[in-house]
Design a protein around this motif. Sequence first.
Motif, PDB file in Angstrom:
ATOM      1  N   LEU A   5      57.622 116.062 -31.369  1.00 22.00           N
ATOM      2  CA  LEU A   5      56.602 117.081 -31.109  1.00 22.00           C
ATOM      3  C   LEU A   5      57.193 118.480 -30.923  1.00 22.00           C
ATOM      4  CD1 LEU A   5      54.324 115.066 -28.635  1.00 22.00           C
ATOM      5  CD2 LEU A   5      54.084 115.315 -31.116  1.00 22.00           C
ATOM      6  N   ASN A   6      58.537 118.554 -30.993  1.00 25.82           N
ATOM      7  CA  ASN A   6      59.220 119.845 -30.835  1.00 25.82           C
ATOM      8  C   ASN A   6      58.924 120.469 -29.472  1.00 25.82           C
ATOM      9  OD1 ASN A   6      60.938 121.906 -31.705  1.00 25.82           O
ATOM     10  ND2 ASN A   6      59.243 123.127 -32.515  1.00 25.82           N
ATOM     11  N   ILE A   7      59.036 119.646 -28.440  1.00 31.38           N
ATOM     12  CA  ILE A   7      58.865 120.111 -27.068  1.00 31.38           C
ATOM     13  C   ILE A   7      60.061 119.637 -26.242  1.00 31.38           C
ATOM     14  CG2 ILE A   7      56.344 120.157 -27.161  1.00 31.38           C
ATOM     15  CD1 ILE A   7      56.296 117.423 -25.875  1.00 31.38           C
ATOM     16  N   SER A   8      60.151 120.087 -25.007  1.00 36.29           N
ATOM     17  CA  SER A   8      61.280 119.692 -24.163  1.00 36.29           C
ATOM     18  C   SER A   8      61.056 118.303 -23.564  1.00 36.29           C
ATOM     19  CB  SER A   8      61.478 120.706 -23.028  1.00 36.29           C
ATOM     20  OG  SER A   8      60.397 120.636 -22.110  1.00 36.29           O
ATOM     21  N   ILE A   9      62.156 117.655 -23.223  1.00 35.94           N
ATOM     22  CA  ILE A   9      62.069 116.345 -22.568  1.00 35.94           C
ATOM     23  C   ILE A   9      61.354 116.485 -21.222  1.00 35.94           C
ATOM     24  CG2 ILE A   9      63.405 114.464 -21.532  1.00 35.94           C
ATOM     25  CD1 ILE A   9      65.535 114.899 -23.624  1.00 35.94           C
ATOM     26  N   LYS A  10      61.582 117.604 -20.548  1.00 29.83           N
ATOM     27  CA  LYS A  10      60.930 117.852 -19.260  1.00 29.83           C
ATOM     28  C   LYS A  10      59.415 117.870 -19.427  1.00 29.83           C
ATOM     29  CE  LYS A  10      60.794 118.943 -14.865  1.00 29.83           C
ATOM     30  NZ  LYS A  10      61.173 117.959 -13.828  1.00 29.83           N
ATOM     31  N   THR A  11      58.937 118.477 -20.506  1.00 27.98           N
ATOM     32  CA  THR A  11      57.495 118.505 -20.773  1.00 27.98           C
ATOM     33  C   THR A  11      56.971 117.094 -20.986  1.00 27.98           C
ATOM     34  OG1 THR A  11      57.605 120.715 -21.762  1.00 27.98           O
ATOM     35  CG2 THR A  11      55.710 119.347 -22.330  1.00 27.98           C
ATOM     36  N   VAL A  12      57.721 116.288 -21.721  1.00 24.07           N
ATOM     37  CA  VAL A  12      57.323 114.893 -21.951  1.00 24.07           C
ATOM     38  C   VAL A  12      57.242 114.150 -20.619  1.00 24.07           C
ATOM     39  CG1 VAL A  12      57.943 112.699 -23.032  1.00 24.07           C
ATOM     40  CG2 VAL A  12      58.324 114.839 -24.254  1.00 24.07           C
ATOM     41  N   GLU A  13      58.257 114.321 -19.778  1.00 24.88           N
ATOM     42  CA  GLU A  13      58.273 113.653 -18.476  1.00 24.88           C
ATOM     43  C   GLU A  13      57.063 114.056 -17.638  1.00 24.88           C
ATOM     44  OE1 GLU A  13      61.987 114.755 -16.787  1.00 24.88           O
ATOM     45  OE2 GLU A  13      63.127 113.207 -17.857  1.00 24.88           O
ATOM     46  N   ASN A  14      56.786 115.351 -17.591  1.00 20.12           N
ATOM     47  CA  ASN A  14      55.668 115.844 -16.783  1.00 20.12           C
ATOM     48  C   ASN A  14      54.332 115.312 -17.291  1.00 20.12           C
ATOM     49  OD1 ASN A  14      57.298 117.306 -15.062  1.00 20.12           O
ATOM     50  ND2 ASN A  14      57.133 119.197 -16.231  1.00 20.12           N
ATOM     51  N   GLN A  15      54.146 115.332 -18.614  1.00 19.10           N
ATOM     52  CA  GLN A  15      52.887 114.863 -19.188  1.00 19.10           C
ATOM     53  C   GLN A  15      52.713 113.356 -18.991  1.00 19.10           C
ATOM     54  OE1 GLN A  15      50.327 116.734 -20.478  1.00 19.10           O
ATOM     55  NE2 GLN A  15      51.555 118.409 -19.645  1.00 19.10           N
ATOM     56  N   MET A  16      53.795 112.600 -19.122  1.00 15.64           N
ATOM     57  CA  MET A  16      53.717 111.157 -18.902  1.00 15.64           C
ATOM     58  C   MET A  16      53.414 110.860 -17.434  1.00 15.64           C
ATOM     59  SD  MET A  16      53.899 109.196 -21.501  1.00 15.64           S
ATOM     60  CE  MET A  16      54.232 107.681 -20.606  1.00 15.64           C
ATOM     61  N   GLY A  17      54.016 111.626 -16.542  1.00 17.22           N
ATOM     62  CA  GLY A  17      53.754 111.425 -15.117  1.00 17.22           C
ATOM     63  C   GLY A  17      52.283 111.639 -14.790  1.00 17.22           C
ATOM     64  N   LYS A  18      51.691 112.682 -15.374  1.00 17.81           N
ATOM     65  CA  LYS A  18      50.280 112.964 -15.137  1.00 17.81           C
ATOM     66  C   LYS A  18      49.381 111.906 -15.766  1.00 17.81           C
ATOM     67  CE  LYS A  18      50.978 117.954 -14.712  1.00 17.81           C
ATOM     68  NZ  LYS A  18      50.761 119.290 -15.300  1.00 17.81           N
ATOM     69  N   ALA A  19      49.785 111.400 -16.933  1.00 18.85           N
ATOM     70  CA  ALA A  19      49.000 110.354 -17.594  1.00 18.85           C
ATOM     71  C   ALA A  19      49.014 109.064 -16.775  1.00 18.85           C
ATOM     72  CB  ALA A  19      49.554 110.094 -18.998  1.00 18.85           C
ATOM     73  N   LEU A  20      50.190 108.686 -16.281  1.00 20.70           N
ATOM     74  CA  LEU A  20      50.314 107.457 -15.487  1.00 20.70           C
ATOM     75  C   LEU A  20      49.543 107.579 -14.172  1.00 20.70           C
ATOM     76  CD1 LEU A  20      54.105 106.710 -16.070  1.00 20.70           C
ATOM     77  CD2 LEU A  20      52.146 105.627 -17.168  1.00 20.70           C
ATOM     78  N   LYS A  21      49.585 108.760 -13.578  1.00 27.10           N
ATOM     79  CA  LYS A  21      48.844 108.986 -12.338  1.00 27.10           C
ATOM     80  C   LYS A  21      47.345 108.848 -12.579  1.00 27.10           C
ATOM     81  CE  LYS A  21      48.410 112.340  -8.558  1.00 27.10           C
ATOM     82  NZ  LYS A  21      48.853 113.671  -8.059  1.00 27.10           N
ATOM     83  N   HIS A  22      46.889 109.346 -13.715  1.00 27.72           N
ATOM     84  CA  HIS A  22      45.475 109.245 -14.091  1.00 27.72           C
ATOM     85  C   HIS A  22      45.069 107.776 -14.239  1.00 27.72           C
ATOM     86  CE1 HIS A  22      41.706 110.367 -16.118  1.00 27.72           C
ATOM     87  NE2 HIS A  22      41.969 109.399 -16.989  1.00 27.72           N
ATOM     88  N   LEU A  23      45.895 106.996 -14.905  1.00 27.42           N
ATOM     89  CA  LEU A  23      45.600 105.573 -15.100  1.00 27.42           C
ATOM     90  C   LEU A  23      45.595 104.826 -13.777  1.00 27.42           C
ATOM     91  CD1 LEU A  23      47.652 104.830 -18.334  1.00 27.42           C
ATOM     92  CD2 LEU A  23      45.182 104.691 -18.097  1.00 27.42           C
ATOM     93  N   ARG A  24      46.562 105.116 -12.921  1.00 24.79           N
ATOM     94  CA  ARG A  24      46.616 104.434 -11.624  1.00 24.79           C
ATOM     95  C   ARG A  24      45.344 104.701 -10.826  1.00 24.79           C
ATOM     96  NH1 ARG A  24      52.080 105.789 -11.454  1.00 24.79           N
ATOM     97  NH2 ARG A  24      51.706 107.554 -10.101  1.00 24.79           N
ATOM     98  N   THR A  25      44.905 105.953 -10.860  1.00 25.03           N
ATOM     99  CA  THR A  25      43.710 106.332 -10.099  1.00 25.03           C
ATOM    100  C   THR A  25      42.465 105.610 -10.598  1.00 25.03           C
ATOM    101  OG1 THR A  25      44.617 108.528  -9.630  1.00 25.03           O
ATOM    102  CG2 THR A  25      42.232 108.261  -9.428  1.00 25.03           C
ATOM    103  N   HIS A  26      42.314 105.525 -11.920  1.00 24.30           N
ATOM    104  CA  HIS A  26      41.079 104.998 -12.498  1.00 24.30           C
ATOM    105  C   HIS A  26      41.090 103.493 -12.721  1.00 24.30           C
ATOM    106  CE1 HIS A  26      40.630 109.315 -13.320  1.00 24.30           C
ATOM    107  NE2 HIS A  26      39.338 109.075 -13.373  1.00 24.30           N
TER     108      HIS A  26
END
Length: 207
Positions: free
Chosen positions: A153-174
Amino acid sequence: MIDLQEIALKIRSGDKHAFEVLFRHSYGTMCGYAKKYIADTDEAEGIVQDVFVNFWERRDAIEISDSIEAYLYRSVRNSCLNQLKHSQVKAKYAMEQVLAYKNTDAVTTDTLEDLELQQKIDACIDSLPIERRKIFKLSREDGLKYKEIANELNISIKTVENQMGKALKHLRTHLAEYLPFLVWIILVLKNNFMIWIGVIVFGVVNI
């Protein structure tokens, strides 16, 4: 090179600037340390932030026998271990619920279908923002590692980590309310698709 002993004395006297200096100096390394215990980036950062807030609010009462950094590392570690213990308690309760359902034949494949668990999972994933959903699917469905996703996706690994963290948090909540059924699927039906979903909801391990 900052003098942490002097910084500690200034913070004790209520110097906000000194606290900001300490925060900027130590926050990144503390987050990295927390992530050794807590895989979820957002959760790890939240723990570190809480430690700093608590340190500031209790600055007059806290007794530091060694160094201020040692105190902060110790606080972060204890908070992480408490969080993991809390997650394990939730998992243990879910296991007990599963056994109760199993013994009474309360949970069957038809019941699980009635709950539309699969549809719930799909809906949770589809509700993610477009870019976050794309990153999540590349990781979970295509099996790409974070570095591979970043290159794709031509983005930083840090961006991937942050986005995955937010996605997993969303799934845990719901999906938290479905935890007993997810555990049952893993233990009884051995449904591979659900295994990583169940681990996400446990909140202990990031696959």
